[in-house]
Motif scaffolding. Structure first.
Motif, PDB file in Angstrom:
ATOM      1  N   VAL A   1       0.834  -1.201   0.080  1.00 15.68           N
ATOM      2  CA  VAL A   1      -0.029  -0.094  -0.083  1.00 15.68           C
ATOM      3  C   VAL A   1       0.956   1.307  -0.077  1.00 15.68           C
ATOM      4  N   GLY A   2       1.893   1.234   0.847  1.00 17.84           N
ATOM      5  CA  GLY A   2       2.568   2.483   0.956  1.00 17.84           C
ATOM      6  C   GLY A   2       3.728   2.317   1.838  1.00 17.84           C
ATOM      7  N   GLN A   3       4.568   3.277   2.300  1.00 19.60           N
ATOM      8  CA  GLN A   3       5.691   3.423   3.238  1.00 19.60           C
ATOM      9  C   GLN A   3       5.261   4.489   4.324  1.00 19.60           C
ATOM     10  N   ILE A   4       5.092   3.787   5.721  1.00 25.58           N
ATOM     11  CA  ILE A   4       4.549   4.678   6.771  1.00 25.58           C
ATOM     12  C   ILE A   4       5.911   5.476   7.373  1.00 25.58           C
ATOM     13  N   GLU A   5       7.089   4.548   7.434  1.00 26.46           N
ATOM     14  CA  GLU A   5       8.136   5.238   8.058  1.00 26.46           C
ATOM     15  C   GLU A   5       9.348   4.702   7.204  1.00 26.46           C
ATOM     16  N   PRO A   6      10.547   5.122   7.434  1.00 25.13           N
ATOM     17  CA  PRO A   6      11.790   4.353   6.448  1.00 25.13           C
ATOM     18  C   PRO A   6      11.754   2.927   6.623  1.00 25.13           C
ATOM     19  N   GLU A   7      11.528   2.532   7.751  1.00 26.72           N
ATOM     20  CA  GLU A   7      11.570   0.906   8.073  1.00 26.72           C
ATOM     21  C   GLU A   7      10.167   0.348   8.395  1.00 26.72           C
ATOM     22  N   GLU A   8       9.091   1.007   7.816  1.00 29.47           N
ATOM     23  CA  GLU A   8       7.789   0.500   8.154  1.00 29.47           C
ATOM     24  C   GLU A   8       6.952   0.600   6.835  1.00 29.47           C
ATOM     25  N   LEU A   9       6.623  -0.760   6.274  1.00 28.75           N
ATOM     26  CA  LEU A   9       5.762  -0.767   5.051  1.00 28.75           C
ATOM     27  C   LEU A   9       4.339  -1.411   5.376  1.00 28.75           C
ATOM     28  N   LEU A  10       3.332  -0.530   4.716  1.00 29.32           N
ATOM     29  CA  LEU A  10       1.983  -0.957   4.779  1.00 29.32           C
ATOM     30  C   LEU A  10       1.639  -1.783   3.809  1.00 29.32           C
ATOM     31  N   LEU A  11       1.165  -3.128   4.383  1.00 27.29           N
ATOM     32  CA  LEU A  11       0.428  -3.984   3.106  1.00 27.29           C
ATOM     33  C   LEU A  11      -0.873  -4.342   3.572  1.00 27.29           C
ATOM     34  N   ARG A  12      -1.622  -4.662   2.668  1.00 30.04           N
ATOM     35  CA  ARG A  12      -3.292  -5.205   2.725  1.00 30.04           C
ATOM     36  C   ARG A  12      -3.236  -6.618   2.388  1.00 30.04           C
ATOM     37  N   VAL A  13      -3.850  -7.188   3.261  1.00 27.62           N
ATOM     38  CA  VAL A  13      -3.930  -8.830   3.073  1.00 27.62           C
ATOM     39  C   VAL A  13      -5.339  -9.182   2.720  1.00 27.62           C
ATOM     40  N   THR A  14      -5.470 -10.042   1.647  1.00 26.21           N
ATOM     41  CA  THR A  14      -6.772 -10.647   1.414  1.00 26.21           C
ATOM     42  C   THR A  14      -6.709 -12.171   1.228  1.00 26.21           C
ATOM     43  N   ALA A  15      -7.910 -12.903   1.683  1.00 27.30           N
ATOM     44  CA  ALA A  15      -8.036 -14.391   1.486  1.00 27.30           C
ATOM     45  C   ALA A  15      -9.073 -14.580   0.520  1.00 27.30           C
ATOM     46  N   THR A  16      -8.405 -15.366  -0.680  1.00 28.62           N
ATOM     47  CA  THR A  16      -9.263 -15.570  -1.876  1.00 28.62           C
ATOM     48  C   THR A  16      -9.471 -17.194  -1.905  1.00 28.62           C
ATOM     49  N   ASP A  17     -10.385 -17.552  -2.832  1.00 30.56           N
ATOM     50  CA  ASP A  17     -10.566 -18.884  -2.984  1.00 30.56           C
ATOM     51  C   ASP A  17     -10.259 -18.980  -4.642  1.00 30.56           C
ATOM     52  N   PRO A  18      -9.145 -19.250  -4.965  1.00 29.83           N
ATOM     53  CA  PRO A  18      -9.062 -19.281  -6.313  1.00 29.83           C
ATOM     54  C   PRO A  18      -9.790 -20.260  -7.042  1.00 29.83           C
ATOM     55  N   LYS A  19      -9.845 -21.702  -6.642  1.00 32.69           N
ATOM     56  CA  LYS A  19     -10.555 -22.518  -7.302  1.00 32.69           C
ATOM     57  C   LYS A  19     -12.000 -22.095  -7.554  1.00 32.69           C
ATOM     58  N   ARG A  20     -12.446 -21.634  -6.599  1.00 36.43           N
ATOM     59  CA  ARG A  20     -13.865 -20.979  -6.921  1.00 36.43           C
ATOM     60  C   ARG A  20     -13.946 -19.858  -8.208  1.00 36.43           C
ATOM     61  N   GLU A  21     -12.932 -18.853  -7.886  1.00 36.40           N
ATOM     62  CA  GLU A  21     -12.990 -17.835  -8.876  1.00 36.40           C
ATOM     63  C   GLU A  21     -12.449 -18.216 -10.310  1.00 36.40           C
ATOM     64  N   GLU A  22     -11.505 -19.419 -10.297  1.00 33.49           N
ATOM     65  CA  GLU A  22     -11.469 -19.927 -11.760  1.00 33.49           C
ATOM     66  C   GLU A  22     -12.238 -20.552 -12.079  1.00 33.49           C
ATOM     67  N   ALA A  23     -13.159 -21.321 -11.468  1.00 34.20           N
ATOM     68  CA  ALA A  23     -14.325 -21.821 -11.989  1.00 34.20           C
ATOM     69  C   ALA A  23     -15.497 -20.825 -12.608  1.00 34.20           C
ATOM     70  N   VAL A  24     -15.511 -19.729 -11.821  1.00 33.23           N
ATOM     71  CA  VAL A  24     -16.555 -18.786 -12.443  1.00 33.23           C
ATOM     72  C   VAL A  24     -15.991 -18.247 -14.073  1.00 33.23           C
ATOM     73  N   LEU A  25     -14.785 -17.982 -13.868  1.00 32.48           N
ATOM     74  CA  LEU A  25     -13.909 -17.290 -15.092  1.00 32.48           C
ATOM     75  C   LEU A  25     -14.232 -18.350 -16.341  1.00 32.48           C
TER      76      LEU A  25
END
Length: 293
Positions: free
Chosen positions: A202-226
């Motif tokens: 997502v970005g950098q908060i401090e020189p030694e602090e990185l901000l990340l976003r985490v998501t949980a996905t179900d690839p098999k279900r989404e692959e089947a939809v596509l």
């Protein structure tokens, strides 16, 4: 009934434990006690305290090491640890902060001072938890890490997902230490239930602090939809899924263990079947299809 804050007191001196137990219970806190760092580790496996009073010097494992081990647990990262110590040299105080402590009091402890410091740090911790919970409610499961991949803080939902992926350690699975100005590239992490964790910078908060976003996905279900909605093969659906998540050909090749050239061949087939001319159009269509169901 209003919930009482839980204070874990860790000290090998029975006299200190007794004094603090009486002082804290009189002030309305629920008190847990441990006479060694090892016993404290057993306690926090069952109950998460709101704050910890930790003796710095104990036989066996000392308080500094106990604090470091606590902070490797994603669910304990935001729990304040106050050291109790007779050590007043600046390097000993620094050791406490380096281990993850937020404050220290000098032994023999003064009950009024301990109560004041506990009250202040609990108030700060509540504000932090409220802010993190608000991010979760907004669907922003966020965490901050240093350049070695150690988790510095995480919102409650992000912390829960991290525990599923890595129950013991508070470092991100698959993380490679970063050089200055280098951005993280994290592969998806499989979960026991078949979902995958994906990390997005997502970005950098401090020189030694990185901000990340985490998501949980179900690839098999989404692959089947596509596959079903767009008339793709199973492999084409996999490639399109990761393309829709902004992955480069190199990333897709690593994730699906195929060569970049093979990824390109699949993309040519995908473009033809979807009637699009480029990656951006194919990715946009994938996002639209998955967003609809």
């Amino acid at each position: 009934m209003e919930r009482r804050d839980i204070v874990l007191v860790v000290d090998d001196a029975p006299g200190t434990l007794g004094l603090l137990n009486d002082t804290l219970e009189s002030a309305g806190y629920m008190v847990l006690v441990a006479q060694s760092a090892a016993a404290a580790m057993t306690v926090i496996e069952r109950i998460t305290p709101d704050i910890v009073l930790m003796d710095a010097v104990m036989p066996g494992m000392d308080g500094f090491e106990a604090c470091r081990r606590m902070k490797r647990n994603a669910s304990l990262i935001s729990v304040p640890v106050i050291f109790m110590t007779g050590l007043t040299e600046s390097e000993d105080v620094v050791r406490g902060f380096d281990a993850g402590g937020v404050d220290y009091v000098i032994k023999p402890v003064a009950p009024d001072e301990v109560l004041a410091r506990i009250s202040a740090h609990l108030a700060n911790a509540r504000l932090t938890r409220s802010a993190h919970a608000a991010l979760d409610v907004a669907g922003r499961f966020l965490l901050a890490v240093d350049r070695d991949g150690t988790v510095l803080w995480a919102t409650p939902q992000a912390s829960s997902l991290l525990r599923l992926a890595n129950p013991i350690d508070a470092s991100l699975p698959g993380w490679q230490p970063l050089a200055d100005a280098q951005l993280p590239r994290l592969p998806p992490v499989p979960l026991p239930d078949g979902r995958r964790l994906e990390f997005h910078h997502v970005g950098q908060i401090e020189p030694e602090e990185l901000l990340l976003r985490v998501t949980a996905t179900d690839p098999k279900r989404e692959e089947a939809v596509l596959r079903d909605r767009l008339g793709l093969t199973a492999r084409e659906a996999e490639v399109l899924l990761w393309l829709g998540r902004g992955k480069s050909n190199r990333d897709i090749a690593e994730i699906l263990t195929m060569s970049p050239r093979t990824v390109n061949k699949h993309l040519e087939g995908i473009f033809a079947k979807l009637g699009v001319e480029n990656r951006a159009s194919a990715a946009a269509l994938a996002v639209r299809v998955l967003g609809g169901g």
